[in-house]
Design an enzyme around this catalytic site. Structure first.
Site, PDB file in Angstrom:
ATOM      1  N   TYR A 274      31.035  20.613  -7.967  1.00  0.00           N
ATOM      2  CA  TYR A 274      30.838  21.677  -6.968  1.00  0.00           C
ATOM      3  C   TYR A 274      30.041  22.830  -7.570  1.00  0.00           C
ATOM      4  CZ  TYR A 274      32.109  24.860  -3.102  1.00  0.00           C
ATOM      5  OH  TYR A 274      32.077  25.728  -2.030  1.00  0.00           O
TER       6      TYR A 274
ATOM      7  N   LYS B  95      26.210  23.934  -6.419  1.00  0.00           N
ATOM      8  CA  LYS B  95      25.964  25.245  -5.805  1.00  0.00           C
ATOM      9  C   LYS B  95      24.960  26.059  -6.632  1.00  0.00           C
ATOM     10  CE  LYS B  95      28.631  24.841  -2.176  1.00  0.00           C
ATOM     11  NZ  LYS B  95      28.051  24.757  -0.818  1.00  0.00           N
TER      12      LYS B  95
ATOM     13  N   ASN C  26      24.678  24.451   5.770  1.00  0.00           N
ATOM     14  CA  ASN C  26      26.047  24.929   5.526  1.00  0.00           C
ATOM     15  C   ASN C  26      27.009  23.817   5.130  1.00  0.00           C
ATOM     16  OD1 ASN C  26      28.610  26.656   6.196  1.00  0.00           O
ATOM     17  ND2 ASN C  26      28.729  24.845   7.518  1.00  0.00           N
TER      18      ASN C  26
ATOM     19  N   ASP D  22      25.581  12.761   9.146  1.00  0.00           N
ATOM     20  CA  ASP D  22      26.103  12.875   7.782  1.00  0.00           C
ATOM     21  C   ASP D  22      24.894  13.285   6.941  1.00  0.00           C
ATOM     22  OD1 ASP D  22      26.780  12.504   5.145  1.00  0.00           O
ATOM     23  OD2 ASP D  22      27.807  10.600   5.468  1.00  0.00           O
ATOM     24  N   ILE D  23      24.909  14.484   6.416  1.00  0.00           N
ATOM     25  CA  ILE D  23      23.703  14.987   5.742  1.00  0.00           C
ATOM     26  C   ILE D  23      23.405  14.254   4.427  1.00  0.00           C
ATOM     27  CG2 ILE D  23      23.701  17.305   6.785  1.00  0.00           C
ATOM     28  CD1 ILE D  23      24.678  18.204   3.830  1.00  0.00           C
TER      29      ILE D  23
HETATM   30  N1  LIG Z   1      35.473  28.575   2.581  1.00  0.00           N
HETATM   31  C1  LIG Z   1      35.080  29.134   1.455  1.00  0.00           C
HETATM   32  O1  LIG Z   1      35.813  29.926   0.817  1.00  0.00           O
HETATM   33  C2  LIG Z   1      33.715  28.873   0.904  1.00  0.00           C
HETATM   34  C3  LIG Z   1      33.267  29.675  -0.161  1.00  0.00           C
HETATM   35  C4  LIG Z   1      32.010  29.462  -0.677  1.00  0.00           C
HETATM   36  C5  LIG Z   1      31.197  28.498  -0.125  1.00  0.00           C
HETATM   37  N2  LIG Z   1      31.642  27.726   0.897  1.00  0.00           N
HETATM   38  C6  LIG Z   1      30.719  26.732   1.445  1.00  0.00           C
HETATM   39  O2  LIG Z   1      30.570  26.947   2.813  1.00  0.00           O
HETATM   40  C7  LIG Z   1      30.240  25.713   3.453  1.00  0.00           C
HETATM   41  C8  LIG Z   1      31.180  25.495   4.626  1.00  0.00           C
HETATM   42  O3  LIG Z   1      32.507  25.416   4.114  1.00  0.00           O
HETATM   43  P1  LIG Z   1      33.805  25.627   5.003  1.00  0.00           P
HETATM   44  O4  LIG Z   1      34.707  26.469   4.213  1.00  0.00           O
HETATM   45  O5  LIG Z   1      33.428  26.032   6.365  1.00  0.00           O
HETATM   46  O6  LIG Z   1      34.378  24.131   4.985  1.00  0.00           O
HETATM   47  P2  LIG Z   1      35.156  23.297   6.109  1.00  0.00           P
HETATM   48  O7  LIG Z   1      35.712  22.127   5.368  1.00  0.00           O
HETATM   49  O8  LIG Z   1      36.074  24.173   6.867  1.00  0.00           O
HETATM   50  O9  LIG Z   1      34.004  22.827   7.098  1.00  0.00           O
HETATM   51  C9  LIG Z   1      32.968  22.002   6.645  1.00  0.00           C
HETATM   52  C10 LIG Z   1      32.279  21.340   7.822  1.00  0.00           C
HETATM   53  O10 LIG Z   1      31.235  20.527   7.287  1.00  0.00           O
HETATM   54  C11 LIG Z   1      31.315  19.216   7.825  1.00  0.00           C
HETATM   55  N3  LIG Z   1      30.794  18.263   6.844  1.00  0.00           N
HETATM   56  C12 LIG Z   1      31.316  17.919   5.657  1.00  0.00           C
HETATM   57  N4  LIG Z   1      30.556  16.983   5.064  1.00  0.00           N
HETATM   58  C13 LIG Z   1      29.520  16.750   5.893  1.00  0.00           C
HETATM   59  C14 LIG Z   1      28.406  15.886   5.827  1.00  0.00           C
HETATM   60  N5  LIG Z   1      28.212  15.040   4.806  1.00  0.00           N
HETATM   61  N6  LIG Z   1      27.516  15.923   6.836  1.00  0.00           N
HETATM   62  C15 LIG Z   1      27.711  16.755   7.892  1.00  0.00           C
HETATM   63  N7  LIG Z   1      28.757  17.560   8.017  1.00  0.00           N
HETATM   64  C16 LIG Z   1      29.656  17.559   7.027  1.00  0.00           C
HETATM   65  C17 LIG Z   1      32.812  19.012   8.111  1.00  0.00           C
HETATM   66  O11 LIG Z   1      33.027  17.986   9.087  1.00  0.00           O
HETATM   67  C18 LIG Z   1      33.215  20.395   8.599  1.00  0.00           C
HETATM   68  O12 LIG Z   1      32.988  20.537   9.998  1.00  0.00           O
HETATM   69  C19 LIG Z   1      30.322  24.651   2.366  1.00  0.00           C
HETATM   70  O13 LIG Z   1      29.039  24.388   1.874  1.00  0.00           O
HETATM   71  C20 LIG Z   1      31.182  25.296   1.309  1.00  0.00           C
HETATM   72  O14 LIG Z   1      30.932  24.777   0.037  1.00  0.00           O
HETATM   73  C21 LIG Z   1      32.893  27.888   1.422  1.00  0.00           C
END
Ligand SMILES: NC(=O)c1ccc[n+]([C@@H]2O[C@H](COP(=O)([O-])OP(=O)(O)OC[C@H]3O[C@@H](n4cnc5c(N)ncnc54)[C@H](O)[C@@H]3O)[C@@H](O)[C@H]2O)c1
Length: 257
Positions: A163, A167, A99, A72-73
């Site tokens: 959020y 970011k 990520n 858990d980061i």
């Molecule tokens: N999907 C989008 O449209 C989008 C757009 C911009 C930015 N992002 C960013 O991209 C990154 C990944 O998002 P995603 O869309 O793949 O989300 P997702 O919810 O599909 O996957 C997130 C992953 O991170 C893990 N996670 C969450 N909290 C955690 C923690 N405290 N410690 C360790 N692992 C943890 C989850 O278990 C999951 O496997 C995030 O930082 C998100 O803000 C996503």
């Protein structure tokens, strides 16, 4: 292979964008550490509905090497354990991809102060902790890279106060850290994704998703691989003189003023 034997920690790599990055890194020969709070991939309501295999299984199918370290980061002892176990297992750290992230929908009157702390605790404080604790190892690498997955919401509102603030802060932290580690030949850059089809979008309505699609000049929404390929570039030797910057990967969604 652009990342042959480069030891790469990817946080949140069990699902979504992190998984997409891990699979692209594996294709390029990297050795991967999946640092996620759970090994099982998330299943989304709209996207990633049929994901069943773990990221490690997919990486092994590609003939590459990976380990999972439960992390858990937002928890300091987990992050220390992540760095120690990675170094014990692989012998160092070349690349950190920050990520992992969470999103709690709602405006200032909807989210609680505890929810603010939770989002900022993962999306900003967590990124600081992994970066701080990885740097002593990454500076020993010949190819040191730190890649932050920020968001288009670093540059505008609409995703809620916690959020958007976290970011935007990560984008500026990217510049600050780039100044700190440049003398060691380590680059630090952010990728700012637009709409990517992952489980994080479950809070949206079908109309919201349609509206995002209409705002995307490239005519489709993003997929994790789109971010994975950009991350490969920023991790590779091709980008060795690029640091402290942010790359929008959004199908052109932010191109309109
Ligand atoms: N999907 C989008 O449209 C989008 C757009 C911009 C930015 N992002 C960013 O991209 C990154 C990944 O998002 P995603 O869309 O793949 O989300 P997702 O919810 O599909 O996957 C997130 C992953 O991170 C893990 N996670 C969450 N909290 C955690 C923690 N405290 N410690 C360790 N692992 C943890 C989850 O278990 C999951 O496997 C995030 O930082 C998100 O803000 C996503």
């Amino acid at each position: 292979m652009q990342l042959k034997n480069r030891i790469s920690i990817i946080t949140g790599a069990s699902s979504g964008i992190g998984r997409g990055i891990a699979l692209e890194f594996a294709q390029e020969g990297a050795k991967i550490v999946i640092a996620d709070r759970q090994e099982k991939p998330l299943k989304g309501k709209y996207h990633e509905k049929d994901v069943t295999t773990t990221t490690i299984q997919e990486i092994q199918n590609l003939g590459a090497e990976a380990i999972y370290i439960q992390t858990d980061i937002s928890n300091e002892s987990d992050v220390k354990n992540l760095m120690n176990k990675t170094v014990q297992h692989f012998g160092g750290i070349d690349i950190l991809v920050n990520n992992a992230g969470i999103h709690i929908p709602g405006e200032s009157q909807d989210i609680s102060i505890q929810e603010w702390d939770k989002v900022v605790g993962v999306n900003l404080r967590g990124v600081f902790m992994t970066t701080k604790l990885a740097i002593p190892h990454i500076v020993n690498s010949e190819h040191g890279r730190i890649i932050q997955i920020a968001s288009v919401h670093a540059f505008g509102g609409g995703a809620g106060p916690a959020y958007a603030s976290a970011k935007a802060a990560v984008v500026n932290m990217t510049k600050d850290t780039a100044l700190e580690v440049g003398k060691h030949g380590v680059t630090v850059n952010a990728i700012c994704p637009g709409y990517i089809e992952t489980a994080i979008q479950d809070y949206l309505s079908p109309e919201d998703i349609q509206s995002s699609l209409e705002k995307t000049p490239m005519g489709r929404l993003g997929i994790p691989k789109d971010i994975g390929r950009a991350a490969v570039f920023l991790a590779s030797d091709d980008s060795e003189w690029i640091t402290g910057t942010s790359l929008l990967v959004d199908g052109g969604a932010c191109a309109k003023t």
